[in-house]
Write a protein that holds these residues in place. Structure first.
Motif, PDB file in Angstrom:
ATOM      1  N   ARG A 376       0.841  -1.203   0.000  1.00 33.49           N
ATOM      2  CA  ARG A 376       0.000   0.000   0.000  1.00 33.49           C
ATOM      3  C   ARG A 376       0.873   1.249   0.000  1.00 33.49           C
ATOM      4  N   ARG A 377       0.229   2.410  -0.118  1.00 35.72           N
ATOM      5  CA  ARG A 377       0.946   3.684  -0.142  1.00 35.72           C
ATOM      6  C   ARG A 377       0.381   4.630   0.902  1.00 35.72           C
ATOM      7  N   VAL A 378       1.273   5.382   1.531  1.00 32.05           N
ATOM      8  CA  VAL A 378       0.871   6.421   2.481  1.00 32.05           C
ATOM      9  C   VAL A 378       0.070   7.486   1.752  1.00 32.05           C
ATOM     10  N   LEU A 455      -3.380   8.832  20.376  1.00 34.70           N
ATOM     11  CA  LEU A 455      -2.637   7.606  20.658  1.00 34.70           C
ATOM     12  C   LEU A 455      -3.356   6.393  20.089  1.00 34.70           C
ATOM     13  N   SER A 456      -2.574   5.448  19.585  1.00 31.29           N
ATOM     14  CA  SER A 456      -3.147   4.202  19.076  1.00 31.29           C
ATOM     15  C   SER A 456      -2.050   3.153  19.007  1.00 31.29           C
ATOM     16  N   SER A 457      -2.416   1.957  18.581  1.00 30.19           N
ATOM     17  CA  SER A 457      -1.447   0.875  18.408  1.00 30.19           C
ATOM     18  C   SER A 457      -0.681   1.068  17.104  1.00 30.19           C
ATOM     19  N   PRO A 458       0.457   0.378  16.938  1.00 29.85           N
ATOM     20  CA  PRO A 458       1.212   0.497  15.689  1.00 29.85           C
ATOM     21  C   PRO A 458       0.407   0.131  14.449  1.00 29.85           C
ATOM     22  N   ILE A 459      -0.393  -0.933  14.518  1.00 37.11           N
ATOM     23  CA  ILE A 459      -1.124  -1.352  13.324  1.00 37.11           C
ATOM     24  C   ILE A 459      -2.236  -0.358  12.982  1.00 37.11           C
ATOM     25  N   MET A 460      -2.820   0.263  14.003  1.00 34.65           N
ATOM     26  CA  MET A 460      -3.833   1.290  13.767  1.00 34.65           C
ATOM     27  C   MET A 460      -3.208   2.550  13.177  1.00 34.65           C
ATOM     28  N   ALA A 461      -2.038   2.936  13.701  1.00 35.63           N
ATOM     29  CA  ALA A 461      -1.356   4.121  13.178  1.00 35.63           C
ATOM     30  C   ALA A 461      -0.925   3.896  11.732  1.00 35.63           C
ATOM     31  N   ALA A 462      -0.441   2.686  11.439  1.00 37.70           N
ATOM     32  CA  ALA A 462      -0.011   2.377  10.078  1.00 37.70           C
ATOM     33  C   ALA A 462      -1.173   2.447   9.102  1.00 37.70           C
ATOM     34  N   ALA A 463      -2.325   1.907   9.492  1.00 38.70           N
ATOM     35  CA  ALA A 463      -3.503   1.957   8.629  1.00 38.70           C
ATOM     36  C   ALA A 463      -3.977   3.392   8.433  1.00 38.70           C
ATOM     37  N   ALA A 464      -3.875   4.206   9.498  1.00 40.33           N
ATOM     38  CA  ALA A 464      -4.269   5.613   9.391  1.00 40.33           C
ATOM     39  C   ALA A 464      -3.372   6.357   8.418  1.00 40.33           C
ATOM     40  N   ALA A 465      -2.076   5.993   8.378  1.00 40.81           N
ATOM     41  CA  ALA A 465      -1.157   6.621   7.427  1.00 40.81           C
ATOM     42  C   ALA A 465      -1.586   6.333   5.989  1.00 40.81           C
ATOM     43  N   ILE A 466      -2.074   5.124   5.747  1.00 40.47           N
ATOM     44  CA  ILE A 466      -2.492   4.746   4.396  1.00 40.47           C
ATOM     45  C   ILE A 466      -3.766   5.485   3.984  1.00 40.47           C
ATOM     46  N   GLU A 467      -4.731   5.566   4.891  1.00 39.23           N
ATOM     47  CA  GLU A 467      -6.042   6.117   4.565  1.00 39.23           C
ATOM     48  C   GLU A 467      -6.151   7.636   4.782  1.00 39.23           C
ATOM     49  N   GLY A 468      -5.236   8.185   5.604  1.00 37.69           N
ATOM     50  CA  GLY A 468      -5.328   9.617   5.909  1.00 37.69           C
ATOM     51  C   GLY A 468      -6.259   9.899   7.070  1.00 37.69           C
ATOM     52  N   HIS A 469      -6.788   8.846   7.676  1.00 38.26           N
ATOM     53  CA  HIS A 469      -7.642   8.959   8.865  1.00 38.26           C
ATOM     54  C   HIS A 469      -7.694   7.580   9.509  1.00 38.26           C
ATOM     55  N   PHE A 470      -8.187   7.515  10.745  1.00 37.56           N
ATOM     56  CA  PHE A 470      -8.278   6.221  11.417  1.00 37.56           C
ATOM     57  C   PHE A 470      -9.317   5.338  10.737  1.00 37.56           C
ATOM     58  N   VAL A 471      -9.021   4.040  10.730  1.00 39.41           N
ATOM     59  CA  VAL A 471      -9.957   3.039  10.213  1.00 39.41           C
ATOM     60  C   VAL A 471      -9.996   1.890  11.218  1.00 39.41           C
ATOM     61  N   ASP A 472     -11.057   1.107  11.171  1.00 35.40           N
ATOM     62  CA  ASP A 472     -11.145  -0.087  11.996  1.00 35.40           C
ATOM     63  C   ASP A 472     -10.323  -1.171  11.324  1.00 35.40           C
ATOM     64  N   VAL A 473      -9.114  -1.359  11.831  1.00 35.65           N
ATOM     65  CA  VAL A 473      -8.162  -2.247  11.164  1.00 35.65           C
ATOM     66  C   VAL A 473      -8.643  -3.708  11.193  1.00 35.65           C
TER      67      VAL A 473
END
Length: 477
Positions: A376-378, A455-473
Motif C-alpha cells: 500500500r501507499r501512504v 494515541l493508538s497501536s502500531p497497526i492502527m497508526a499504520a492503517a491511518a497513514a495509508i487512509e489519511g484517517h483512522f480506520v477499523d483495522v
C-alpha cells in the motif's frame, strides 16, 4: 506476599522510623538500587552535584548510560544543529568518561531508547530494583522488577550512594481476563488504553500495579513491556508482572545477563522467590475482561480520553459522568484538539503518523505495523515516519526487509531515538498538526507546541497513514 512486597523486602536497607530495619512506624525507607539507567537530559545536574561535593559514583558498574531524548533521528553523519542537544550529548560523554560509567553513544551499535536497550542487553532482570530519570522506567516491570522514574536530585543520590529514600507504595492488582478475538488487531496497546480509560489517570495513584491473569501470561515480553510502560499514565508509581518461563527464555544469553550455571541458579531463585501467590493480599484490586474490546484511539489530552475506533467523540458531560472537574477538562481538551462531540473518530483527517517511542518501537511492533503497510501507499496528505527503538531493533528489522516495506509505502525510515514522542528534538509537530502516534502521552504540546496527538497501536497508526484517517483495522485483517 505480593511480588512487589518480596522485591521491596529484599532491598530494604532501613525502614523509616526510630526502630531501624524492622520499624513499622511510618516514614520513607532506604532501599538498595540494583540498576541505574541514565540519559543526556536528567543527568547533567546530578553529575555536577557529585563534582561540587567531591564525591565519586559509588557503583559505576551498575550504572548504564545512553543518548535518546534529544538525539536527531536523521543521518548520523550530519552534525547536531541544536545547540542544547549537542551540549547535553557532549556533556554526557564527558561525565561518563570522568566517572567511569558505561555509555552507549551515537556511534554504538547498542544505542537506543533507554527502556528498549535495558531489556535488550540483559541489564533488566527479575527481582531487581531499577531507576532512571524518566517516568516510563516502569517498562522494565514486565520482567518482574520494581522499576520507577526518579528526579535529577534522586539521580545524584543514587550515583553517590546506590540507595534511595522512598515511601513504600501500596499494591494494586489488575486481573486481566478474556481472549482477544484477533490478537493482530486488538493489541496490548489497546488493552492498556482500555484499562486507563476505565480507571482514569489517577486510578492507580500511589500504587504499584501487578498485572495478573492468563491473558497476561500469554503475552510476549515485548507485549508485556507495552502494558507496563503505560502504568504511569494511570497514575501508578510502577507496574510489574511476575516473571515466568517466557521471561527467562527472553533473558537467556543476553550480554549482561547471568550465564550458564549462574543463570540456571538465578532462574531457580526467581521461580522460588518471585512466584505469583494466589492468596497475596493487595490494597486494591480490579478485574478487567478484554475479550470484547475494540481497537482504541484517544480523542483528548490525556490517555483516559479514549474511545473505540467505532465510536464518536463524547460530549463532556457523557465523558465526565457527573464529575465537574472532568467536565471542564473535557471541554478544554475538545477546544485544544479542535474537535466537536458526536464526530466519528474515523472522520477526522490526520497530518502525521509516528510509529516509535519506548511504548511501541520494538521489532514486534514494527512487524505488526508492516502487516497493513505492505503493498500500500501512504496518503498524499500524510507525512509518516518509523523510528526503531534501538540500533539493534533497526538492524533486525532491516534483516527482515521491513525497512523496504515501509520505505516503498512512503514512510520515512529513521535512526533510533525517542523522536516524536516528545517535543525535545527536531521531530516535532507543527502548530495545529494532527498526529496518529504510538507513543504514550497525548498532553497539550507533548509532540510540539500546538500539536494534536491521537494515541493508538502500531497497526492502527499504520492503517491511518495509508487512509489519511483512522480506520477499523479489524476490517483489513
Amino acid at each position: 506476599m505480593t511480588t512487589f512486597d518480596t522485591i521491596w523486602n529484599n532491598h530494604l536497607v532501613y525502614t523509616g522510623g526510630k526502630g531501624g530495619l524492622h520499624s513499622r512506624d511510618g516514614g520513607p525507607s532506604l532501599i538498595y538500587i540494583d540498576r541505574h539507567l541514565i540519559h543526556e537530559v536528567t543527568s547533567p545536574q546530578a553529575f555536577e552535584g557529585l563534582r561540587v561535593s567531591g564525591r565519586k559514583a559509588r557503583r559505576p558498574d551498575l550504572t548504564f548510560a545512553t543518548m535518546d531524548h534529544n538525539v536527531p533521528t536523521d543521518s548520523r553523519s550530519l552534525p547536531i544543529i541544536d545547540e542544547v542537544s549537542s551540549t547535553q550529548i557532549q556533556t554526557l560523554v564527558q561525565n561518563c568518561r570522568e566517572f567511569g560509567i558505561t555509555l552507549f553513544d551515537l556511534a554504538s551499535p547498542d544505542q537506543g531508547i533507554v527502556h528498549i536497550i535495558g531489556p535488550q542487553l540483559g541489564i533488566t532482570l527479575p527481582g531487581t530494583t531499577i531507576v532512571c530519570g524518566d517516568s516510563h522506567t516502569s517498562t522494565h516491570g514486565a520482567f518482574g522488577a520494581f522499576a520507577f522514574g526518579i528526579g535529577t536530585s534522586e539521580v545524584e543520590h543514587v550515583l553517590a550512594t546506590q540507595c534511595l529514600w522512598i515511601e513504600k507504595p501500596k499494591t494494586f492488582a489488575i486481573n486481566i481476563t478474556g481472549v482477544r478475538k484477533n490478537p493482530h488487531t486488538v493489541t496490548p496497546k489497546d488493552i492498556i488504553l482500555s484499562i486507563i480509560r476505565r480507571i482514569g489517570t489517577a486510578g492507580a495513584t500511589g500504587t504499584v500495579i501487578e498485572y495478573r491473569g492468563n491473558t497476561i501470561s500469554e503475552l510476549s515480553m515485548e507485549q508485556r513491556m507495552t502494558i507496563c510502560n503505560m502504568s504511569i499514565e494511570a497514575g501508578a508509581r510502577a507496574g510489574l508482572i511476575t516473571p515466568d518461563q517466557t521471561t527467562f527464555d527472553y533473558i537467556k544469553g543476553r550480554r549482561y545477563a547471568p550465564r550458564d550455571v549462574e543463570f540456571e541458579n538465578m532462574v531457580d531463585f526467581w521461580q522460588e522467590n518471585l512466584k505469583a501467590n494466589r492468596n497475596a493480599q493487595f490494597d486494591k484490586s480490579v478485574s478487567v475482561n478484554i475479550g470484547g474490546i475494540a481497537p482504541q484511539v484517544t480523542w483528548g489530552t490525556n490517555p483516559s480520553m479514549t474511545i473505540d475506533v467505532t465510536e464518536s467523540i463524547p460530549y463532556p458531560e457523557e465523558f465526565a459522568k457527573g464529575n465537574e472537574s472532568e467536565t471542564k477538562a473535557a471541554v478544554r481538551a475538545l477546544q485544544y484538539m479542535d474537535l466537536s462531540p458526536g464526530v466519528h473518530i474515523t472522520d477526522i483527517p490526520i497530518d502525521r503518523v509516528f510509529i516509535g517511542s519506548c511504548t511501541n518501537s520494538r521489532l514486534d511492533d514494527l512487524m505488526e505495523a508492516s502487516l497493513v503497510v505492505k503493498g500500500r501507499r501512504v496518503s498524499s496528505n500524510v507525512r509518516a515516519m518509523v523510528v526503531p527503538g534501538s540500533q539493534q531493533v533497526k538492524l533486525d528489522a532491516e534483516r527482515l526487509g521491513l525497512d523496504i516495506v515501509f520505505k516503498e509505502a512512503g514512510f520515512e525510515w529513521r535512526e533510533s531515538g525517542c523522536s516524536m514522542c516528545l517535543g525535545m528534538n527536531p521531530d516535532i509537530l507543527g502548530r495545529g498538526e494532527r498526529c496518529a502516534s504510538t507513543s504514550n502521552r497525548n498532553f497539550e504540546g507533548r509532540q510540539g507546541a500546538g500539536g494534536r496527538t491521537h494515541l493508538s497501536s502500531p497497526i492502527m497508526a499504520a492503517a491511518a497513514a495509508i487512509e489519511g484517517h483512522f480506520v477499523d483495522v479489524r476490517e483489513w485483517l
